[in-house]
Design a protein around this motif. Structure first.
Motif, PDB file in Angstrom:
ATOM      1  N   ALA A   1     -12.530  -6.692   1.683  1.00 13.71           N
ATOM      2  CA  ALA A   1     -11.105  -6.745   1.994  1.00 13.71           C
ATOM      3  C   ALA A   1     -10.792  -7.964   2.853  1.00 13.71           C
ATOM      4  N   HIS A   2     -11.654  -8.216   3.836  1.00 21.37           N
ATOM      5  CA  HIS A   2     -11.444  -9.375   4.702  1.00 21.37           C
ATOM      6  C   HIS A   2     -11.567 -10.677   3.921  1.00 21.37           C
ATOM      7  N   ALA A   3     -12.529 -10.742   2.994  1.00 22.37           N
ATOM      8  CA  ALA A   3     -12.700 -11.943   2.173  1.00 22.37           C
ATOM      9  C   ALA A   3     -11.466 -12.194   1.313  1.00 22.37           C
ATOM     10  N   LEU A   4     -10.898 -11.131   0.751  1.00 23.52           N
ATOM     11  CA  LEU A   4      -9.682 -11.300  -0.061  1.00 23.52           C
ATOM     12  C   LEU A   4      -8.527 -11.792   0.792  1.00 23.52           C
ATOM     13  N   VAL A   5      -8.373 -11.237   1.984  1.00 21.45           N
ATOM     14  CA  VAL A   5      -7.291 -11.666   2.870  1.00 21.45           C
ATOM     15  C   VAL A   5      -7.463 -13.132   3.259  1.00 21.45           C
ATOM     16  N   ASP A   6      -8.705 -13.545   3.532  1.00 23.87           N
ATOM     17  CA  ASP A   6      -8.945 -14.946   3.867  1.00 23.87           C
ATOM     18  C   ASP A   6      -8.626 -15.857   2.683  1.00 23.87           C
TER      19      ASP A   6
ATOM     20  N   ILE B   1      -0.529 -17.086   1.550  1.00 20.26           N
ATOM     21  CA  ILE B   1      -0.044 -15.714   1.445  1.00 20.26           C
ATOM     22  C   ILE B   1      -0.604 -14.918   2.622  1.00 20.26           C
ATOM     23  N   GLY B   2       0.234 -14.634   3.585  1.00 22.76           N
ATOM     24  CA  GLY B   2      -0.218 -13.947   4.783  1.00 22.76           C
ATOM     25  C   GLY B   2      -0.333 -12.447   4.583  1.00 22.76           C
ATOM     26  N   CYS B   3      -1.470 -11.890   5.027  1.00 23.84           N
ATOM     27  CA  CYS B   3      -1.705 -10.449   4.923  1.00 23.84           C
ATOM     28  C   CYS B   3      -2.311  -9.929   6.219  1.00 23.84           C
ATOM     29  N   GLU B   4      -2.216  -8.611   6.396  1.00 23.03           N
ATOM     30  CA  GLU B   4      -2.836  -7.948   7.520  1.00 23.03           C
ATOM     31  C   GLU B   4      -3.711  -6.811   7.013  1.00 23.03           C
ATOM     32  N   LEU B   5      -4.721  -6.482   7.811  1.00 20.20           N
ATOM     33  CA  LEU B   5      -5.637  -5.405   7.472  1.00 20.20           C
ATOM     34  C   LEU B   5      -5.481  -4.255   8.455  1.00 20.20           C
ATOM     35  N   THR B   6      -5.484  -3.036   7.924  1.00 16.53           N
ATOM     36  CA  THR B   6      -5.523  -1.850   8.776  1.00 16.53           C
ATOM     37  C   THR B   6      -6.523  -0.872   8.182  1.00 16.53           C
ATOM     38  N   GLN B   7      -7.199  -0.136   9.038  1.00 18.93           N
ATOM     39  CA  GLN B   7      -8.095   0.902   8.554  1.00 18.93           C
ATOM     40  C   GLN B   7      -7.288   2.136   8.203  1.00 18.93           C
ATOM     41  N   SER B   8      -7.640   2.772   7.100  1.00 15.53           N
ATOM     42  CA  SER B   8      -6.942   3.968   6.652  1.00 15.53           C
ATOM     43  C   SER B   8      -7.968   5.022   6.281  1.00 15.53           C
ATOM     44  N   GLU B   9      -7.477   6.187   5.950  1.00 19.49           N
ATOM     45  CA  GLU B   9      -8.368   7.295   5.620  1.00 19.49           C
ATOM     46  C   GLU B   9      -9.242   6.981   4.419  1.00 19.49           C
TER      47      GLU B   9
ATOM     48  N   TRP C   1      -2.069  -5.332   3.678  1.00 19.39           N
ATOM     49  CA  TRP C   1      -0.602  -5.350   3.722  1.00 19.39           C
ATOM     50  C   TRP C   1      -0.100  -6.777   3.584  1.00 19.39           C
ATOM     51  N   LEU C   2       0.854  -6.985   2.694  1.00 19.91           N
ATOM     52  CA  LEU C   2       1.477  -8.293   2.498  1.00 19.91           C
ATOM     53  C   LEU C   2       2.559  -8.501   3.544  1.00 19.91           C
ATOM     54  N   VAL C   3       2.469  -9.600   4.291  1.00 18.55           N
ATOM     55  CA  VAL C   3       3.450  -9.878   5.348  1.00 18.55           C
ATOM     56  C   VAL C   3       4.714 -10.496   4.770  1.00 18.55           C
ATOM     57  N   ASP C   4       4.542 -11.504   3.919  1.00 21.63           N
ATOM     58  CA  ASP C   4       5.684 -12.211   3.328  1.00 21.63           C
ATOM     59  C   ASP C   4       6.038 -11.548   1.993  1.00 21.63           C
ATOM     60  N   GLU C   5       7.067 -10.684   2.007  1.00 26.02           N
ATOM     61  CA  GLU C   5       7.408  -9.914   0.811  1.00 26.02           C
ATOM     62  C   GLU C   5       7.892 -10.795  -0.337  1.00 26.02           C
ATOM     63  N   ALA C   6       8.362 -12.012  -0.024  1.00 26.20           N
ATOM     64  CA  ALA C   6       8.824 -12.915  -1.078  1.00 26.20           C
ATOM     65  C   ALA C   6       7.670 -13.383  -1.959  1.00 26.20           C
TER      66      ALA C   6
ATOM     67  N   ALA D   1     -12.266  -9.664  14.077  1.00 30.38           N
ATOM     68  CA  ALA D   1     -12.167  -8.792  15.246  1.00 30.38           C
ATOM     69  C   ALA D   1     -11.206  -7.655  15.013  1.00 30.38           C
ATOM     70  N   ARG D   2     -10.617  -7.631  13.835  1.00 29.81           N
ATOM     71  CA  ARG D   2      -9.582  -6.627  13.589  1.00 29.81           C
ATOM     72  C   ARG D   2     -10.125  -5.319  13.051  1.00 29.81           C
ATOM     73  N   LEU D   3     -11.336  -5.350  12.517  1.00 28.89           N
ATOM     74  CA  LEU D   3     -11.877  -4.153  11.889  1.00 28.89           C
ATOM     75  C   LEU D   3     -13.220  -3.787  12.493  1.00 28.89           C
ATOM     76  N   ASP D   4     -13.456  -2.505  12.570  1.00 29.61           N
ATOM     77  CA  ASP D   4     -14.755  -1.995  12.978  1.00 29.61           C
ATOM     78  C   ASP D   4     -15.522  -1.648  11.713  1.00 29.61           C
ATOM     79  N   TYR D   5     -16.502  -2.493  11.350  1.00 32.96           N
ATOM     80  CA  TYR D   5     -17.220  -2.277  10.107  1.00 32.96           C
ATOM     81  C   TYR D   5     -18.114  -1.041  10.160  1.00 32.96           C
ATOM     82  N   SER D   6     -18.311  -0.506  11.338  1.00 32.23           N
ATOM     83  CA  SER D   6     -19.170   0.664  11.453  1.00 32.23           C
ATOM     84  C   SER D   6     -18.495   1.934  11.013  1.00 32.23           C
ATOM     85  N   LYS D   7     -17.152   1.902  10.870  1.00 32.07           N
ATOM     86  CA  LYS D   7     -16.466   3.085  10.371  1.00 32.07           C
ATOM     87  C   LYS D   7     -15.327   2.659   9.462  1.00 32.07           C
TER      88      LYS D   7
END
Length: 280
Positions: free
Chosen positions: A13-18, A25-33, A39-44, A77-83
């Protein structure tokens, strides 16, 4: 923001965002269930981002994605790869809006109060006779949707409400969800009264309205951000058919389900050209 996809591999996921960042194309990452949400930042840039996601899914191990991560030269630094998951309660709240949660709380509270002997059914059930259709108790057109008669009935409906209602509220807005709730309760309840009488309840008519809305609008207007896997739509249509053939072994509000679905399809068709303004 628009959710593009969820991956169970945080590093991919991080590689795709990079890689998307190298395209502007700016994106953000969040951990989910379910893993890691992108998440796409620039909706255009939604259409371009969607095309790149499809290309990624076709070949996620292509060197271009790892190369983009090396090129970025920064640690994640945004994600904890351990979980791979958030706390389930946090994620549950994260995927819903205030109206979605309010209805869930209301249904749970009504079920609990009825279980301890308070007469919630008498207060919230549909009008008992046609002669009372025009009296001042207008809430009775809607409130039967909040009544549930078993734990399974309650849990099944609330999970669908959370999944579909949460999407609509976060990506389209609370106002649209409120309209679907009110119309998707009132019209199916009226239809069910004329078919089977006043002894019914449950949020399933509204659920079918949300189902129809999400399915049709996602087909006509993918940029709205609503998603509904075809398998889930197929399952619910199969469930609808089973109810009409009386194969489920329990009373089913078939008229409410069908009219709710038609309400959602109609609203989705009316909104097919509406401006996309994501709330998240």
């Amino acid at each position: 923001m628009i959710q593009l996809l969820v991956l169970d591999n945080a590093r991919m996921a991080h590689a795709l965002v990079d890689y998307l960042a190298t395209l502007g194309i700016g994106c953000e990452l969040t951990q989910s269930e379910l893993g890691v949400a992108i998440w796409l930042v620039d909706e255009a840039r939604f259409v371009q981002a969607q095309q790149e996601v499809k290309r990624f899914l076709a070949d996620p191990t292509h060197p271009r994605y790892m190369a983009a991560s090396w090129q970025s030269g920064r640690a994640d630094a945004r994600l904890d790869y351990s979980k791979g998951m958030l706390d389930p309660v946090t994620d549950f709240l994260h995927q819903a809006g205030p109206l979605t949660l309010l209805v869930i709380i209301g249904c749970l509270a009504i079920y609990a109060l009825d279980a301890i002997g308070l007469p919630m059914v008498d207060a919230l059930a549909f009008h008992p006779t046609l002669t009372q259709f025009t009296d001042w108790q207008l809430w009775r057109y809607v409130t039967p949707a909040l009544l549930h008669f078993s734990v399974l009935h309650l849990v099944f409906n609330l999970l669908w409400w959370w999944y579909l209602g949460g999407q609509i509220e976060q990506r389209i807005g609370s106002g649209k969800l409120l309209i679907l709730l009110l119309i998707g309760a009132a019209l199916p309840n009226i239809a069910e009264f004329f078919v089977s009488g006043p002894a019914f309840g449950g949020l399933s008519g509204v659920v079918y309205a949300l189902l129809g809305y999400c399915w049709l609008r996602s087909k006509w207007q993918p940029a709205c951000g609503l998603t509904l896997p075809p398998a889930l739509m197929g399952f619910m249509l199969f469930w609808l058919v089973l109810g009409f053939f009386d194969l489920l072994g329990t009373p089913i509000a078939n008229a409410a389900h069908l009219v709710g679905l038609l309400v959602g399809l109609l609203q989705g068709w009316l909104d097919r050209h509406s401006p996309v303004s994501h709330q998240r």
